[in-house]
Design an enzyme around this catalytic site. Structure first.
Site, PDB file in Angstrom:
ATOM      1  N   HIS A  43       0.862  -1.182   0.000  1.00  0.00           N
ATOM      2  CA  HIS A  43       0.000   0.000   0.000  1.00  0.00           C
ATOM      3  C   HIS A  43       0.901   1.236   0.000  1.00  0.00           C
ATOM      4  CE1 HIS A  43      -3.947   1.933   1.603  1.00  0.00           C
ATOM      5  NE2 HIS A  43      -3.199   2.856   1.016  1.00  0.00           N
ATOM      6  N   ARG A  45       1.957   4.979  -0.178  1.00  0.00           N
ATOM      7  CA  ARG A  45       1.294   6.254   0.070  1.00  0.00           C
ATOM      8  C   ARG A  45       2.158   7.398  -0.453  1.00  0.00           C
ATOM      9  NH1 ARG A  45      -0.884   3.243   4.487  1.00  0.00           N
ATOM     10  NH2 ARG A  45      -3.135   3.580   4.677  1.00  0.00           N
ATOM     11  N   GLU A  70      -2.622  -1.758  -3.283  1.00  0.00           N
ATOM     12  CA  GLU A  70      -3.793  -1.041  -2.800  1.00  0.00           C
ATOM     13  C   GLU A  70      -3.440   0.410  -2.523  1.00  0.00           C
ATOM     14  OE1 GLU A  70      -4.894  -3.400   0.607  1.00  0.00           O
ATOM     15  OE2 GLU A  70      -3.656  -2.191   1.953  1.00  0.00           O
ATOM     16  N   THR A 100      -3.598   4.674   8.920  1.00  0.00           N
ATOM     17  CA  THR A 100      -3.936   3.452   8.209  1.00  0.00           C
ATOM     18  C   THR A 100      -5.338   3.636   7.641  1.00  0.00           C
ATOM     19  OG1 THR A 100      -4.065   1.036   8.392  1.00  0.00           O
ATOM     20  CG2 THR A 100      -4.916   2.315  10.249  1.00  0.00           C
ATOM     21  N   HIS A 190      -7.996  -6.001   7.327  1.00  0.00           N
ATOM     22  CA  HIS A 190      -7.759  -4.975   8.340  1.00  0.00           C
ATOM     23  C   HIS A 190      -8.006  -5.557   9.726  1.00  0.00           C
ATOM     24  CE1 HIS A 190      -7.273  -1.138  10.347  1.00  0.00           C
ATOM     25  NE2 HIS A 190      -6.874  -0.636   9.191  1.00  0.00           N
TER      26      HIS A 190
END
Length: 237
Positions: A43, A45, A70, A100, A190
């Site tokens: 993931h 960012r 993702e 998160t 999650h």
């Protein structure tokens, strides 16, 4: 059997805390594959506080299992995914400053945007999963956006599981049933852990894939990475 995709973001957090390349996230990912995981999730960012865009490119060159990227589909993310062409992209509406992921998409309000993004990825042969809360309307909305799968945001399930497992999973049963009605694949992720994973997939046996990072990497500090991957795989049988 439900597939296990291991999110390696936390390994990158440790690396970034000191600079350099220890631990090596590419080596960790290929080891996790060798230890029996069915896929690797990252993931990235915008602030690159854990997985970096170059990590994604380097991983794409060597991974042999399913690669799942993702993130929030900002222009740079979209360009990266189209360049790398992973097996799956998971669209997550996280703000740039989010610690998160903390919510799923409102697939009704954002239908036009998500439809356009999903079409671009599917044209390149990339499976599209949309991250949603366990709300049947949002699941149906993901289908209307052109998604292939939904990923159910399981933080609420994990938080409430210890007090009342049946109550905790009830919204997810309804969302999973809607996914089946819509012909969507079903992922979950999650805060899933060794404590709550078996119950989840036992009650929702049609779950295609779970994405687990934080709990798995924490467990690996105690049990070792290879053993931990196998422990999670056992919970999915």
């Amino acid at each position: 059997m439900t597939k296990l995709s291991v999110n390696i973001n936390k390994i990158a957090v440790v690396r970034n805390s000191r600079g350099g390349n220890l631990p090596d996230v590419v080596r960790a990912a290929t080891d996790i594959e060798r230890f029996g995981a069915d896929g690797i999730t990252v993931h990235p960012r915008p602030d690159a506080r854990h997985i970096r865009y170059d990590d994604v490119r380097n991983l794409a060159r060597v991974l042999t299992t399913e690669f799942n990227i993702e993130g929030n589909p900002i222009p740079d993310f979209v360009a990266l995914v189209l360049e790398v062409r992973p097996a799956q992209v998971t669209l997550v509406p996280d703000a740039p400053d989010a610690i998160t992921s903390n919510a799923g998409w409102n697939t009704v309000a954002h239908r036009e945007f998500l439809t356009g993004i999903a079409a671009r990825f599917r044209e390149r042969g990339i499976r599209v999963s949309i991250f949603v809360d366990p709300v049947p309307e949002m699941v149906a909305g993901a289908k209307a956006c052109g998604a292939d799968r939904v990923e159910l945001y399981t933080e609420a399930y994990a938080r409430e599981y210890a007090a009342d497992p049946a109550a905790a999973i009830a919204p997810y049963l309804a969302a999973a049933e809607e996914a089946r009605r819509q012909g969507l694949g079903l992922n979950a992720g999650h805060d899933l852990s060794l404590e709550n994973l078996r119950y989840f997939v036992g009650r929702i046996p049609g779950t295609d894939e779970v994405s687990i990072g934080h709990a798995l990497i924490c467990d690996a500090l105690y049990y070792g990475l290879e053993n931990t991957v196998q422990l999670y795989k056992r919970e999915l049988k």
